[in-house]
Design a protein around this motif. Sequence first.
Motif, short mmCIF file in Angstrom:
data_model
loop_
_atom_site.label_atom_id
_atom_site.label_comp_id
_atom_site.label_asym_id
_atom_site.label_seq_id
_atom_site.Cartn_x
_atom_site.Cartn_y
_atom_site.Cartn_z
N GLY A 76 -2.69 0.67 -5.98
CA GLY A 76 -4.09 0.98 -5.78
C GLY A 76 -4.69 2.00 -6.67
N ALA A 85 -8.35 4.57 3.27
CA ALA A 85 -8.59 4.29 1.75
C ALA A 85 -9.63 5.35 1.41
CB ALA A 85 -9.14 2.89 1.84
N SER A 120 -11.49 4.97 7.46
CA SER A 120 -10.41 4.23 6.73
C SER A 120 -9.73 5.26 5.89
CB SER A 120 -10.95 3.34 5.89
OG SER A 120 -9.88 2.66 5.04
N GLN A 159 0.81 -1.08 0.08
CA GLN A 159 -0.05 0.02 -0.19
C GLN A 159 0.78 1.26 -0.07
OE1 GLN A 159 -2.95 -0.48 3.30
NE2 GLN A 159 -3.65 -2.32 2.43
#
Length: 139
Positions: free
Chosen positions: A91, A115, A113, A86
């Motif tokens: 991603g 993300a 999160s 990551q």
Amino acid sequence: MRWTLRPAVASDAAWIAELRADVLRADLERLGRYDPERVRTRFLAAFDPALTKVIVVEGADAGTVAIRPSADGTWIEHFYLSPHLQGRGIGTAVLTAALDHAGPFRLNVLQGSPARRLYERMGFALDSEDEVDVFLVRR
């Protein structure tokens, strides 16, 4: 880093369930929702290899993404990448490839999160939320 996508097969389910448990653990613990059995069984109950691609990085299986068509848009689901990979742009590259056809696109992410920053950078915006999940849409 070089990456590719390959079709998932039924035998991928077990390792993807483990990856999911690893990737989601910190967020689920922070939300008071981590259950080591449930995090795996929820994935196994929903896993559809026909909709899933495995992210292969430098020749090794490293993550997954599922693309599910629906009446309200295309859902990006089960998007997990090994934690040690990551933050390296993989991603972003995988998501860019997934968004390469007409939307709208939808996904959900756990409250708090990190993300979510990736999704918002890619044009996703808040659709709705509850105490656990944030639902995002990219029109």
